[in-house]
Design a protein around this motif. Structure first.
Motif, short mmCIF file in Angstrom:
data_model
loop_
_atom_site.label_atom_id
_atom_site.label_comp_id
_atom_site.label_asym_id
_atom_site.label_seq_id
_atom_site.Cartn_x
_atom_site.Cartn_y
_atom_site.Cartn_z
N ALA A 387 -4.67 5.82 -2.12
CA ALA A 387 -3.48 5.00 -2.39
C ALA A 387 -2.89 3.85 -1.45
O ALA A 387 -3.33 2.71 -1.26
CB ALA A 387 -2.22 5.92 -2.97
N GLY A 388 -1.80 4.39 -0.51
CA GLY A 388 -1.27 3.67 0.54
C GLY A 388 -2.13 3.53 1.74
O GLY A 388 -2.07 4.25 2.70
N VAL A 389 -3.48 2.67 1.66
CA VAL A 389 -3.98 2.48 2.72
C VAL A 389 -4.48 0.90 3.02
O VAL A 389 -4.33 0.29 1.99
CB VAL A 389 -5.70 3.19 2.63
N LYS A 390 -4.69 0.59 4.05
CA LYS A 390 -5.10 -0.69 4.54
C LYS A 390 -6.55 -0.55 5.53
O LYS A 390 -6.55 0.13 6.52
CB LYS A 390 -4.06 -1.62 5.33
N ARG A 391 -7.49 -1.59 5.31
CA ARG A 391 -8.40 -1.59 6.19
C ARG A 391 -8.32 -2.62 7.30
O ARG A 391 -8.39 -3.68 6.91
CB ARG A 391 -9.82 -1.92 5.35
N ARG A 392 -8.76 -2.10 8.50
CA ARG A 392 -8.72 -3.27 9.40
C ARG A 392 -10.09 -2.88 10.14
O ARG A 392 -11.00 -3.00 9.31
CB ARG A 392 -7.75 -3.07 10.57
N ASP A 393 -10.36 -2.20 11.29
CA ASP A 393 -11.59 -1.65 11.53
C ASP A 393 -12.15 -0.69 10.77
O ASP A 393 -13.39 -0.37 10.48
CB ASP A 393 -11.80 -1.82 13.32
N GLN A 394 -11.03 0.20 10.54
CA GLN A 394 -11.35 1.07 9.57
C GLN A 394 -9.87 1.30 8.80
O GLN A 394 -9.07 0.61 8.91
CB GLN A 394 -11.88 2.47 10.27
N LEU A 395 -9.86 2.37 8.17
CA LEU A 395 -8.74 2.60 7.24
C LEU A 395 -7.43 3.13 8.04
O LEU A 395 -7.46 3.98 9.04
CB LEU A 395 -9.04 3.76 6.27
N TYR A 396 -6.52 2.60 7.58
CA TYR A 396 -5.00 2.92 8.29
C TYR A 396 -4.14 3.18 7.29
O TYR A 396 -4.29 2.84 6.02
CB TYR A 396 -4.47 2.01 9.16
N THR A 397 -2.86 4.11 7.42
CA THR A 397 -1.94 4.31 6.35
C THR A 397 -1.22 3.08 6.08
O THR A 397 -1.03 2.38 7.10
CB THR A 397 -1.16 5.68 6.81
#
Ligand code: AMP
Ligand code: GLY
Length: 442
Positions: A387-397
């Protein structure tokens, strides 16, 4: 083959897309906007749903140009703001109610009025338009007014208030305070926005809560099996209300006869009443119920005009076979051609949410999420819905409810163990979760 557009970005939409992706009839799944935890083989369209009608119009234009065959709408706000009316203007078959029909969720006073006219059991209530009127009611009503009344009050703001608009109060002072707190909430939107300016005051009922969802095409309905969500933040139903910290399905103790009772006494009368008022309901109608299993009595606490989150995360895995025909039949007003009960697998499902620290008031974002090594995003048996996730190099909250883990089994205990084993393999700083989802002892 079908191209399907799913609107929304939460765990509910992840579970819906996951189920629809298993349909032999669907070749292309598009999610608008979706989230970065979803498998990369699903196409994503960027859209800011909070921008309202102009965003819905661009989305509908694109859907028309790209030959979308069916759209499914997840969240409540776009429904209340008329996304389905706009999609239909562009000729796109859509599963979800019109803005007029979505009022059954968006206005508690409207929902109460529908229930009263349709003869659906619900808590005694008063709609008030001033603090003074509210005070008079609270001070004069002699509780209990009915055998199941707990002798308290529930004060509700009229509009969609992200779960912050309902206060359950045991003492008169608390109810009076709730009135003082909630009136400004319904007033402060200003002159150009929708101002509800109303509160609903109800008797507080006791019993067990159930979520019952049905596909509805304006006239007919097909019921799913019941689910339960766990709304409070902490174990033993303590702490503040949240969007939902977990869910189970089926719910132990619900007699088999209840589905037919719900159909005859809740869903069909409401569909008839909505149609009579020119607000035919097509979509998922979700009845939030309070039930006394000892007497078999029940009351509808609220209706939602959409799939529940996280109920969907336990209902989708249990639906037997293809979900697509049900969605198509709703959009094309053809539910009569399908059974009146949706076939479900005889297994239990438990879903446990991992939420950010600070949730629900001020969730902290930007924490790195460590997933277990064996996790592969596109596997259909992956236990995680994001649900509340964002990908940069990997997944972040990047939100309150970050993700959740699903467990399935031939009994509740097995499903529960599987869900917790999977959730505990996920790590991020400050993760909050309840430890009692699906536990039978209170
Ligand atoms: P609602 O948004 O109307 O479903 O209210 C949110 C939550 O408040 C429900 O899930 C119940 O836990 C509680 N609630 C609402 N109405 C009542 C009622 N009349 N009696 C007891 N609890 C209620
Ligand atoms: N689980 C409750 C809701 O979706 O509103």
């Amino acid at each position: 083959m079908i191209s399907l557009l799913l609107v929304g970005s939460g765990g509910r939409e992840h579970a819906l897309a996951w189920k629809l992706a298993q349909s032999p009839r669907i070749s292309r799944i598009v999610i608008a906007p979706g989230n970065d935890g979803m498998p990369s083989e699903w196409e994503r369209w960027n859209v800011s749903l909070s921008e309202g009608q102009s965003a819905f119009r661009s989305l509908a234009q694109r859907a028309q140009k790209e030959k979308i065959d069916l759209a499914v709408i997840g969240p409540d706000n776009p429904l209340a703001e008329g996304i389905v009316d706009i999609f239909e203007e562009y000729g796109i078959p859509t599963m979800g109610p019109s803005a007029a029909a979505a009022q059954i969720e968006a206005s508690k006073a409207f929902a109460k009025d529908i229930m009263k006219s349709a003869g659906v059991p619900t808590a005694q209530y008063w709609v008030v338009e001033s603090e003074e009127e509210a005070r008079k009611i609270l001070k004069s009503v002699p509780w209990p007014v009915d055998g199941n009344s707990a002798g308290g009050w529930v004060v509700k703001a009229d509009g969609l208030a992200l779960g912050k608009g309902v206060r359950v109060c045991d003492r008169l002072e608390d109810a009076l305070q709730a009135v003082r707190d909630l009136f400004p909430l319904s007033n402060k939107l200003g002159p150009n926005k929708l101002v509800q300016n109303k509160l609903v005051i109800e008797e507080k009922l006791i019993g067990e809560e159930l979520s019952w969802l049905a596909f509805c095409d304006g006239e007919s309905c097909a019921l799913m099996e019941p689910a339960r969500d766990y709304k409070r933040l902490r174990d033993l139903n303590e702490g503040p209300n949240t969007g939902g910290m977990g869910a189970i399905s089926p719910v132990p103790g619900v007699p088999d006869t209840f589905a037919e009772k719900m159909r005859q006494q809740v869903f069909l009368p409401v569909l008839r009443e909505m149609k009579k008022r020119g607000a035919e309901f097509r979509g998922i109608l979700y009845a939030g119920l309070m039930v006394d299993f000892k007497t078999g009595k029940f009351w509808v606490l609220e209706f939602n005009a959409r799939f529940g989150d996280p109920e969907t995360q336990v209902l989708m895995p249990r639906i037997e076979g293809d979900l697509y025909p049900w969605c198509e039949a709703v959009a094309k007003r053809n539910l009569k051609s399908l059974p009146s009960i949706v076939p479900f697998k005889k297994e239990y499902a438990v879903f446990v949410v991992g939420a950010a620290s600070g949730y629900p008031d001020q969730p902290e974002s930007g924490k790195r999420i460590a997933l277990p090594e064996e996790y592969v995003e596109s596997k259909t048996d992956s236990p995680y819905f994001f649900a509340g996730v964002k990908r940069r190099d990997q997944l972040y909250t990047a939100g309150g409810r970050v993700l959740g883990a699903l467990g399935r089994g031939s009994d509740l205990g097995l499903a529960r163990k599987q869900a917790y084993d999977s959730l505990q393999k996920v790590k991020f700083d400050g993760m909050q979760f309840r430890t009692d989802i699906g536990r039978l002892d209170p």
